[in-house]
Design a protein around this motif. Structure first.
Motif, PDB file in Angstrom:
ATOM      1  N   ARG A 294       0.815  -0.993   0.047  1.00  0.00           N
ATOM      2  CA  ARG A 294      -0.205   0.053  -0.040  1.00  0.00           C
ATOM      3  C   ARG A 294       0.824   1.388  -0.035  1.00  0.00           C
ATOM      4  O   ARG A 294       1.872   1.194   0.413  1.00  0.00           O
ATOM      5  CB  ARG A 294      -0.925   0.245   1.234  1.00  0.00           C
ATOM      6  CG  ARG A 294      -1.790  -0.973   1.508  1.00  0.00           C
ATOM      7  CD  ARG A 294      -2.450  -1.015   2.837  1.00  0.00           C
ATOM      8  NE  ARG A 294      -3.424  -2.206   3.357  1.00  0.00           N
ATOM      9  CZ  ARG A 294      -3.109  -3.167   3.793  1.00  0.00           C
ATOM     10  NH1 ARG A 294      -1.614  -3.413   3.957  1.00  0.00           N
ATOM     11  NH2 ARG A 294      -3.777  -4.246   3.908  1.00  0.00           N
ATOM     12  N   ARG A 295       0.450   2.273  -0.322  1.00  0.00           N
ATOM     13  CA  ARG A 295       1.196   3.607  -0.309  1.00  0.00           C
ATOM     14  C   ARG A 295       0.991   3.861   1.372  1.00  0.00           C
ATOM     15  O   ARG A 295      -0.012   3.484   2.054  1.00  0.00           O
ATOM     16  CB  ARG A 295       0.160   4.719  -0.757  1.00  0.00           C
ATOM     17  CG  ARG A 295       0.231   4.677  -2.298  1.00  0.00           C
ATOM     18  CD  ARG A 295      -0.322   5.991  -3.044  1.00  0.00           C
ATOM     19  NE  ARG A 295      -0.766   6.996  -2.138  1.00  0.00           N
ATOM     20  CZ  ARG A 295      -2.082   7.039  -2.014  1.00  0.00           C
ATOM     21  NH1 ARG A 295      -2.988   6.412  -2.489  1.00  0.00           N
ATOM     22  NH2 ARG A 295      -2.489   8.126  -1.228  1.00  0.00           N
TER      23      ARG A 295
ATOM     24  N   GLU B  32      -5.703   2.255   6.729  1.00  0.00           N
ATOM     25  CA  GLU B  32      -6.141   1.114   7.121  1.00  0.00           C
ATOM     26  C   GLU B  32      -5.885   0.638   8.550  1.00  0.00           C
ATOM     27  O   GLU B  32      -6.767   0.108   9.206  1.00  0.00           O
ATOM     28  CB  GLU B  32      -5.540  -0.050   6.242  1.00  0.00           C
ATOM     29  CG  GLU B  32      -6.066  -1.290   6.366  1.00  0.00           C
ATOM     30  CD  GLU B  32      -7.525  -1.792   6.030  1.00  0.00           C
ATOM     31  OE1 GLU B  32      -8.061  -2.925   6.220  1.00  0.00           O
ATOM     32  OE2 GLU B  32      -8.273  -0.857   5.562  1.00  0.00           O
TER      33      GLU B  32
ATOM     34  N   GLU C 246      -2.199   4.813   2.944  1.00  0.00           N
ATOM     35  CA  GLU C 246      -3.382   3.852   2.800  1.00  0.00           C
ATOM     36  C   GLU C 246      -2.873   3.030   3.971  1.00  0.00           C
ATOM     37  O   GLU C 246      -4.000   2.631   4.826  1.00  0.00           O
ATOM     38  CB  GLU C 246      -3.148   3.170   1.512  1.00  0.00           C
ATOM     39  CG  GLU C 246      -3.709   3.908   0.510  1.00  0.00           C
ATOM     40  CD  GLU C 246      -3.463   3.328  -0.924  1.00  0.00           C
ATOM     41  OE1 GLU C 246      -4.336   3.381  -1.861  1.00  0.00           O
ATOM     42  OE2 GLU C 246      -2.509   2.529  -1.146  1.00  0.00           O
ATOM     43  N   SER C 247      -1.529   2.645   4.258  1.00  0.00           N
ATOM     44  CA  SER C 247      -1.522   1.907   5.386  1.00  0.00           C
ATOM     45  C   SER C 247      -1.730   2.386   6.578  1.00  0.00           C
ATOM     46  O   SER C 247      -2.381   2.024   7.555  1.00  0.00           O
ATOM     47  CB  SER C 247       0.279   1.628   5.686  1.00  0.00           C
ATOM     48  OG  SER C 247       0.544   0.874   4.560  1.00  0.00           O
TER      49      SER C 247
END
Length: 176
Positions: free
Chosen positions: A53-54, A61, A57-58
């Motif tokens: 993931r970018r 999430e 995004e990590s």
């Protein structure tokens, strides 16, 4: 190793949830804290492993999972970032993963393991931040480190053990 190869316990590799190379790949259902449930019970969906993931995004999430009381799963997201990210950020993600596992242990009632991992992750993240960056990818690292140390001390004093993982989750990007 084929699925019908025998193991030292006399069980087949398939019965032990192993892949073709013999690595553990447990299909056993798990609860929100990553604890195995009996086969046939419904668990929470597993966090897929090896997802790239970018960084933003990590963080998003992982925060979602932490808010849902699933720090074990958030740890998996941080671990993916640690393993797939640039070398210079690996210690950041490793520290965050350790803090998530510390919260997992505290939520399971493991005082010693919870406090130890919360502190270890805080030290790793603090040492990484000593390089000058305190808000990587929007993460309020000083606040997260302070959260981990505070929770470790509370857990050791027996305050709220086991902790409510969702209620005690850190705010990765600071106060909402």
């Amino acid at each position: 190793m084929g699925s019908m190869d025998s193991t030292s316990a006399g069980r087949t590799a398939a019965a032990r949830d192993r892949d073709e190379e013999g690595r553990a790949r447990s299909a056993r259902p798990r609860d929100g804290l990553g604890r195995p449930l009996p086969y046939g019970e419904e668990g929470v969906p597993r966090q897929p492993e090896g997802v790239v993931r970018r960084p933003e995004e990590s963080v998003s999430e992982a925060q979602r999972l932490l808010d849902e009381g699933k720090p074990f799963h958030a740890h998996e997201v941080f671990e993916d970032a640690w393993k797939s990210g640039p070398e210079e950020e690996r210690e950041l993600w490793r520290g965050l993963a350790q803090m998530a596992v510390g919260l997992t242990h505290a939520a399971r009632g493991n005082v010693t393991g919870g406090a130890r991992l919360l502190r270890r992750g805080a030290v790793v993240a603090e040492e990484w931040a000593a390089g000058g960056e305190v808000r990587p990818h929007g993460i309020d690292l000083p606040s997260v480190i302070a959260w981990a140390r505070k929770l470790a001390a509370e857990v050791e004093r027996g305050e709220g053990v086991p902790v409510d993982a969702g209620a005690r989750a850190p705010r990765l990007r600071g106060a909402a």
